[in-house]
Design an enzyme around this catalytic site. Structure first.
Site, short mmCIF file in Angstrom:
data_model
loop_
_atom_site.label_atom_id
_atom_site.label_comp_id
_atom_site.label_asym_id
_atom_site.label_seq_id
_atom_site.Cartn_x
_atom_site.Cartn_y
_atom_site.Cartn_z
N HIS A 177 7.48 27.77 -42.62
CA HIS A 177 7.18 26.47 -42.02
C HIS A 177 8.03 26.29 -40.77
O HIS A 177 9.18 26.72 -40.74
CB HIS A 177 7.47 25.33 -43.01
CG HIS A 177 6.74 24.08 -42.65
ND1 HIS A 177 7.23 23.19 -41.74
CD2 HIS A 177 5.54 23.63 -43.05
CE1 HIS A 177 6.35 22.21 -41.60
NE2 HIS A 177 5.32 22.45 -42.38
N ASP A 182 0.47 24.64 -48.70
CA ASP A 182 -0.82 25.32 -48.90
C ASP A 182 -0.80 26.34 -50.02
O ASP A 182 -1.86 26.71 -50.54
CB ASP A 182 -1.25 26.01 -47.60
CG ASP A 182 -1.59 25.00 -46.54
OD1 ASP A 182 -2.43 24.14 -46.82
OD2 ASP A 182 -0.99 25.05 -45.45
C1 COA Z 1 3.86 28.05 -40.65
C2 COA Z 1 4.13 29.02 -39.52
C3 COA Z 1 2.93 28.99 -38.56
C4 COA Z 1 5.39 28.59 -38.79
O1 COA Z 1 5.48 29.37 -37.64
P1 COA Z 1 6.80 29.45 -36.79
O2 COA Z 1 7.58 28.20 -36.86
O3 COA Z 1 6.39 29.86 -35.43
O4 COA Z 1 7.64 30.53 -37.58
P2 COA Z 1 8.21 31.83 -36.95
O5 COA Z 1 7.06 32.65 -36.50
O6 COA Z 1 9.24 31.47 -35.93
O7 COA Z 1 8.88 32.56 -38.19
C5 COA Z 1 10.13 33.20 -38.16
C6 COA Z 1 10.01 34.62 -38.69
O8 COA Z 1 9.43 34.61 -39.99
C7 COA Z 1 8.23 35.36 -40.01
N1 COA Z 1 7.26 34.65 -40.80
C8 COA Z 1 6.97 33.34 -40.72
N2 COA Z 1 6.03 33.03 -41.61
C9 COA Z 1 5.71 34.18 -42.25
C10 COA Z 1 4.81 34.50 -43.27
N3 COA Z 1 4.04 33.54 -43.79
N4 COA Z 1 4.74 35.77 -43.71
C11 COA Z 1 5.51 36.72 -43.19
N5 COA Z 1 6.40 36.47 -42.20
C12 COA Z 1 6.49 35.22 -41.74
C13 COA Z 1 7.80 35.44 -38.57
O9 COA Z 1 6.96 36.56 -38.32
C14 COA Z 1 9.11 35.52 -37.87
O10 COA Z 1 9.62 36.83 -38.00
P3 COA Z 1 10.30 37.57 -36.75
O11 COA Z 1 11.45 36.69 -36.36
O12 COA Z 1 10.67 38.89 -37.31
O13 COA Z 1 9.23 37.64 -35.70
C15 COA Z 1 4.35 30.45 -40.06
O14 COA Z 1 5.39 30.44 -41.01
C16 COA Z 1 3.09 31.04 -40.67
O15 COA Z 1 2.27 31.60 -39.93
N6 COA Z 1 2.89 30.90 -42.02
C17 COA Z 1 1.68 31.38 -42.63
C18 COA Z 1 0.55 30.38 -42.42
C19 COA Z 1 0.73 29.13 -43.23
O16 COA Z 1 1.01 29.18 -44.41
N7 COA Z 1 0.51 27.98 -42.56
C20 COA Z 1 0.58 26.70 -43.22
C21 COA Z 1 1.73 25.88 -42.72
S1 COA Z 1 1.92 24.40 -43.66
#
Ligand code: COA
Length: 371
Positions: free
Chosen positions: A256, A307
């Protein structure tokens, strides 16, 4: 000017609707844990729109207004019947909500009173639209809404064509409470950007539905269910998840932007998922979910978001995965419209800047001289 990717950490609006502080989510100052245990979704919608919990008369009036507004124009039903049967349900919802505006004589009335009425109207009509879309897709006729029942009960009734059991209604109602608002999430921001041009509430909600559709936002709950189906068995969880992590694939339903130590909504949905499984005497989906949760938490330090356990909850309620994100919209339209009302109250167009990183000092070359 330097851009902040994904606007992380940028405070882009002042709002008194919901807040996330130190991992605690509140709606209008009420802790989500308190509301999830005690409040109905209708009480929460009132709270988000009007800033206070309704008294008995106010709640009855809202329930009456929601009942009165729950039917949708025949023209919109006919239009929905013409959509391709295999279309994405969120895409269909986006089109249908946009179409509702065409049949609302108040669509462009920008008075506070008319916008409050439209907020209630949209809240009332979304469940009817979504249930109708689901039935049309199955080749069935839409079912007209009942009067005098909750949104959760009405939605399940219109979907199934029969009165739902109390446990299902209670579970869905609680899920709606948990999804109702979430500060400046992507779809709410999209709604606020749209209406800050002084465009109408339907345009704001249509923009929000488009943003919610994406798998990084509301679309994640459907993606979680697809993953659970792909995994298929408890034995397959470990190899499947380890493979995904090694390939640096995202595990849907985890992580998140704001919560780094866990989403306060997830525990309620986890409990609901367990209880529904135990009641049905089949906890396979719940057990698989917990194993995924343990693995992703220990391997990657990522915690489940709202979710993740929603997927097994909705499936155990007999709801098809294509409706998971639309159900999120049934709940979140309360938050979207509350934010739209707040934006109108103290509006300024939302127009940030971009850091230009393209070429400079280019000179025009006539087309016949270009390579
Ligand atoms: C929610 C979300 C979009 C937040 O994105 P964000 O704030 O940009 O998070 P970040 O991309 O900065 O995450 C930090 C690190 O964790 C990783 N990461 C984040 N969510 C991840 C996931 N669900 N699975 C695997 N790795 C994940 C990222 O790839 C990143 O790794 P890196 O630093 O090696 O590149 C992201 O966590 C995600 O895509 N989750 C899956 C989709 C989801 O469940 N969405 C519903 C949100 S309520």
């Amino acid at each position: 000017m330097t851009a902040t990717k994904g606007l992380e950490g940028i405070v882009a609006a002042a709002s008194s609707i919901s807040s996330i502080v130190d991992g605690v989510l509140t709606y209008r100052g009420y802790n989500i844990d308190d509301l999830a245990q005690n409040a109905s979704f209708e009480e929460v919608a009132y709270l988000l729109w009007f800033g206070k919990l309704p008294n008995d008369a106010e709640l009855k009036q809202l329930q009456q207004d929601l009942s009165n507004e729950a039917t949708i124009p025949d023209e919109v039903i006919q239009q929905m019947k013409s959509y391709p049967k295999d279309t994405n349900t969120m895409a269909a919802l986006r089109s249908a909500v946009s179409a509702l505006a065409l049949y609302d004589g108040e669509a462009d009335d920008m008075s506070r009173e008319a916008n409050e009425r439209k907020a209630v109207r949209l809240q009332a009509k979304l469940p009817t639209v979504i249930a109708a879309l689901a039935r049309i897709r199955e080749g069935k006729e839409p079912v007209a809404p009942l009067a005098g029942v909750s949104i959760a009960e009405n939605f399940l009734y219109m979907l199934r064509g029969e009165k739902p059991d109390e446990v299902s209604v209670k579970a869905l109602d609680q899920a709606l409470v948990l999804h109702a608002d979430h500060e400046l999430n992507a779809s709410t921001f999209a709604a606020r950007v749209t209406v800050a041009t002084l465009s109408d509430i339907y345009s704001g909600v249509t923009s929000a539905i488009g943003a919610l559709k994406g798998p990084l936002h509301g679309g994640a709950n459907e993606a979680v269910m697809k993953m659970l189906n792909e995994i298929g068995s408890i034995e397959n969880v470990e190899p499947y998840i380890m493979n995904k992590l090694e390939n640096r694939d995202k595990i849907m339903g985890f992580g998140h932007r704001v919560y780094k130590n866990g989403d306060p909504r997830a525990k309620h949905l986890q409990k609901m998922s367990r209880e529904l499984g135990e009641m049905k005497g089949d906890t396979q989906l719940y057990d698989m979910s917990v194993k995924i949760d343990d693995l992703v938490t220990s391997q990657k330090g990522l915690r489940p978001n709202v979710d993740f356990y929603s997927a097994s909850v909705y499936t155990q309620l007999g709801i098809n995965h294509e409706l998971f994100t639309p159900i999120f919209a049934i709940s979140r339209v309360s938050g979207w419209t509350a934010h739209i009302l707040e934006q109108y109250e103290n509006n300024r167009i939302i127009r940030p800047r971009a850091e230009y990183v393209g070429q400079t000092d280019q000179k025009y070359v006539p087309v016949e001289q270009r390579a």
